[in-house]
Design an enzyme around this catalytic site. Structure first.
Site, PDB file in Angstrom:
ATOM      1  N   ASP A  40      80.483 -16.019   8.437  1.00  0.00           N
ATOM      2  CA  ASP A  40      81.684 -15.383   7.906  1.00  0.00           C
ATOM      3  C   ASP A  40      81.826 -13.916   8.304  1.00  0.00           C
ATOM      4  O   ASP A  40      82.778 -13.263   7.890  1.00  0.00           O
ATOM      5  CB  ASP A  40      81.718 -15.506   6.379  1.00  0.00           C
ATOM      6  CG  ASP A  40      80.550 -14.783   5.719  1.00  0.00           C
ATOM      7  OD1 ASP A  40      79.568 -14.482   6.417  1.00  0.00           O
ATOM      8  OD2 ASP A  40      80.611 -14.537   4.505  1.00  0.00           O
ATOM      9  N   TYR A  54      77.240  -6.307  14.165  1.00  0.00           N
ATOM     10  CA  TYR A  54      75.794  -6.504  14.307  1.00  0.00           C
ATOM     11  C   TYR A  54      75.266  -6.041  15.664  1.00  0.00           C
ATOM     12  O   TYR A  54      74.058  -5.904  15.843  1.00  0.00           O
ATOM     13  CB  TYR A  54      75.426  -7.970  14.085  1.00  0.00           C
ATOM     14  CG  TYR A  54      75.330  -8.356  12.632  1.00  0.00           C
ATOM     15  CD1 TYR A  54      74.106  -8.482  11.996  1.00  0.00           C
ATOM     16  CD2 TYR A  54      76.481  -8.594  11.885  1.00  0.00           C
ATOM     17  CE1 TYR A  54      74.019  -8.848  10.662  1.00  0.00           C
ATOM     18  CE2 TYR A  54      76.405  -8.957  10.553  1.00  0.00           C
ATOM     19  CZ  TYR A  54      75.177  -9.085   9.941  1.00  0.00           C
ATOM     20  OH  TYR A  54      75.097  -9.432   8.621  1.00  0.00           O
TER      21      TYR A  54
END
Length: 445
Positions: free
Chosen positions: A171, A268
């Site tokens: 998600d 990330y």
């Protein structure tokens, strides 16, 4: 009228489970339920959440049968979907995943670098066990897997369960798109039609359009160049950014974007592009796992206990979030043939033309009763291709190390990770991880 479905949430004791229940209840018009089950191998932890959720279901959707169990046969029999989000070893082992690399000056993160590799070695048997239960008791069901680290789990299921009905999802892109929608004044992240390629927690957007086909990228890029995915100036309306670590992550997108202004990055990527900086600014004694235990876990469990004690969920603070919305939307598309366009982690097979076919990539797919159909993203630039292929090799080595019980291959995986500076440090980290995971990993040769 839509046919009612039965769902088991594997990982019933998760801090996210109550949010999934709220989302399921709020979407009974789109995804009606006959039965909702919880399954966890930790009875005490699951009971905290289940006692509250039983009350929530009774008050808000009494037509749904609710069952909480630690028995696999009871849990997995007669279900249409398994929504899996297990954490083998729990948050205490997540803390070890984060703190051991940091002790050696390396990024400590639950899905990236050595921490993600350690977590992956624990997750593989746990997820495979769930697939086995599903196929034994409900062979026609779909598993929608949120369990991290998603790329390593996906590679393991590709090899060990090549014909299984499992879809691995994340998600994080949904949360980023939600933040972008807020930035540019759209009502919802689903209003953005995107093109994206990469791996889980490791990807780039090349296009974002609104539903009328207008190009949103120039406006978004102008914002990201100044503030990353954070709010402009001092404003902070995104609840995700209330925690300091998430604020830092969303703001850091500015620096990631500067590396390649032709695309928009997954947040990330900061762990791979700025690993020394991230490690240097991390507290090795209080990591993200500690933050979760001190905040989300504490708050969710306290609210669950309050509901159970008072016997009512009236005025509860538990809400459905992006995590829950995505998995319910996916289940609805598979059940009712809505042909949703969603980012999924799937075998490449040409979706990214110049990346190996057997890589487990994250790309837009059309989802229907047929399953999923990846969309072609074409050739990608050398920079992204090089980074992706390096990370794919890491993930394949981890799965090979698990299957072969090979210390050498796991050492190679950690050494190859872009977060680790050299093989000497990789070996020191691995030896510490082996000791910490002796109750979870196979004995390595």
């Amino acid at each position: 009228m839509l046919e009612k479905k039965s769902v088991v949430i594997a990982g019933g004791g998760s801090t996210y489970t109550a949010g999934i229940v709220m989302m399921l209840i709020e979407n009974q018009d789109k995804f009606p339920l006959k039965t909702l089950k919880f399954y966890d191998n930790d009875y005490d932890r699951q009971k905290i959440v289940a006692d509250a959720c039983e009350i929530i279901v009774r008050e808000r959707a009494p037509e749904i049968e609710f069952i909480s169990t630690t028995d696999p046969e009871e849990a997995f029999s007669d279900v249409d979907f398994v929504m899996a989000h297990i954490r083998v070893g729990g948050l205490p082992m997540r803390a070890m995943d984060e703190k051991i690399p940091l002790k050696h000056g390396v990024v400590g993160q639950e899905t990236c670098g050595p921490g993600g590799i350690a977590y992956g070695m624990r997750s593989i048997p746990g997820v495979i066990e769930l697939v086995d239960y599903m196929e034994k008791y409900s062979p026609d069901a779909w598993m929608l897997n949120y369990s991290n680290p998603a790329s390593i789990v996906a590679e393991a299921t590709r090899i060990l369960k090549p014909n299984s009905k499992i879809i691995n999802i994340c998600d994080m892109p949904v949360a980023i798109k939600k933040g972008i929608a807020d930035i540019i004044g759209l009502e919802d992240g689903n209003d953005i039609i995107d093109r994206y390629y990469g791996l889980n927690h490791f990807g780039w957007w090349t296009e974002m359009l609104d539903k009328e086909g207008n190009d949103l990228m120039p406006q978004i890029k102008e914002h990201v160049a100044k503030w990353g995915y954070g709010p402009a100036g001092e404003a902070n309306d995104n609840p995700l950014l209330e925690e300091a670590s998430w604020m830092d992550t969303f703001l850091k997108a500015k620096d990631i974007y500067a590396v390649d202004p032709e695309t928009l990055p997954n947040t990330y990527l900061k762990y791979y592009l700025f690993p020394d900086e991230i490690a240097a600014h991390s507290n090795p004694d209080f990591t993200r796992a500690d933050e979760v235990m001190a905040n989300r876990e504490k708050n969710v469990f306290a609210e669950c206990r309050r509901i159970a004690t008072e016997g009512t969920a009236e005025n509860t603070t538990i809400e459905a979030g992006e995590h829950a919305e995505f998995i319910v939307q996916l289940a609805g598309a598979l059940a009712y043939n809505t042909y949703e366009r969603m980012l999924l982690i799937v075998e490449n097979n040409g979706a990214i033309a110049n990346v190996p076919n057997d890589a487990m990539v994250e790309v837009p797919c059309l989802v229907s009763k047929r399953g999923y159909e990846p969309l072609a993203m074409g050739n990608i630039p050398y920079f992204q291709k090089g980074m992706i292929e390096q990370q794919v090799a890491v993930e394949k080595l981890v799965v090979a190390a698990y299957l072969d019980k090979s210390y050498q291959k796991l050492l190679q995986a950690i050494t190859l990770s872009k977060t680790v500076p050299n093989a000497t440090i990789a070996r020191a980290i691995l030896d510490d991880l082996v000791e910490a995971n002796k109750d979870y990993w196979p004995t390595l040769n």
